[in-house]
Design an enzyme around this catalytic site. Structure first.
Site, PDB file in Angstrom:
ATOM      1  N   ARG A 170       2.531   0.935  -1.186  1.00 57.04           N
ATOM      2  CA  ARG A 170       2.997   0.404   0.106  1.00 57.04           C
ATOM      3  C   ARG A 170       3.708  -0.929  -0.060  1.00 57.04           C
ATOM      4  O   ARG A 170       4.756  -1.164   0.547  1.00 57.04           O
ATOM      5  CB  ARG A 170       1.826   0.257   1.085  1.00 57.04           C
ATOM      6  CG  ARG A 170       1.258   1.596   1.529  1.00 57.04           C
ATOM      7  CD  ARG A 170       0.061   1.441   2.443  1.00 57.04           C
ATOM      8  NE  ARG A 170      -0.987   0.713   1.738  1.00 57.04           N
ATOM      9  CZ  ARG A 170      -1.877  -0.078   2.317  1.00 57.04           C
ATOM     10  NH1 ARG A 170      -1.852  -0.275   3.615  1.00 57.04           N
ATOM     11  NH2 ARG A 170      -2.799  -0.687   1.610  1.00 57.04           N
ATOM     12  N   ASN A 229      -1.263   4.353   4.283  1.00 53.60           N
ATOM     13  CA  ASN A 229      -2.114   5.301   3.565  1.00 53.60           C
ATOM     14  C   ASN A 229      -2.700   6.301   4.544  1.00 53.60           C
ATOM     15  O   ASN A 229      -3.018   5.949   5.687  1.00 53.60           O
ATOM     16  CB  ASN A 229      -3.255   4.572   2.857  1.00 53.60           C
ATOM     17  CG  ASN A 229      -2.801   3.798   1.647  1.00 53.60           C
ATOM     18  OD1 ASN A 229      -1.741   4.066   1.083  1.00 53.60           O
ATOM     19  ND2 ASN A 229      -3.603   2.849   1.230  1.00 53.60           N
TER      20      ASN A 229
END
Length: 102
Positions: free
Chosen positions: A32, A50
């Site tokens: 990320r 996520n």
């Protein structure tokens, strides 16, 4: 002798928005953070987060070539392993940044 020929202006590429699910070793490896960093460098907007099943979900908006470049850069990271991805087109949204979601 070469003539000085003016270059043709590049055709503007349309802006697209994609919903992408990434599967593989994509959690706990900086995915990320790296996605946000790369997206901002390429002037892409959207978000990444996520998922509970171990995948990573992303919505990203920008030029198709820039989105492909970001995905290519993610897959070259030594810690990240993208086994497969699922992608679909979405309508454009009004936004200014790329960020992570929880």
């Amino acid at each position: 002798m070469l003539e000085n020929v003016p270059s043709q202006p590049a055709m503007a590429q349309p802006i697209v928005r994609k919903h992408i699910l990434f599967y593989g070793r994509v959690q706990g490896v900086g995915f990320r953070y790296y996605a946000k960093y790369r997206a901002r460098l390429l002037s892409l907007t959207g978000w990444v987060r996520n998922c509970y099943d171990g995948s990573v979900e992303m919505e990203v908006q920008g030029r198709e070539a820039d989105i492909r470049q970001m995905i290519g850069q993610l897959s070259q990271d030594s810690w990240i392993r993208i086994d497969r991805l699922e992608e679909k087109d979405l309508p454009l949204e009004e936004e200014r940044d790329f960020h992570t979601r929880m």
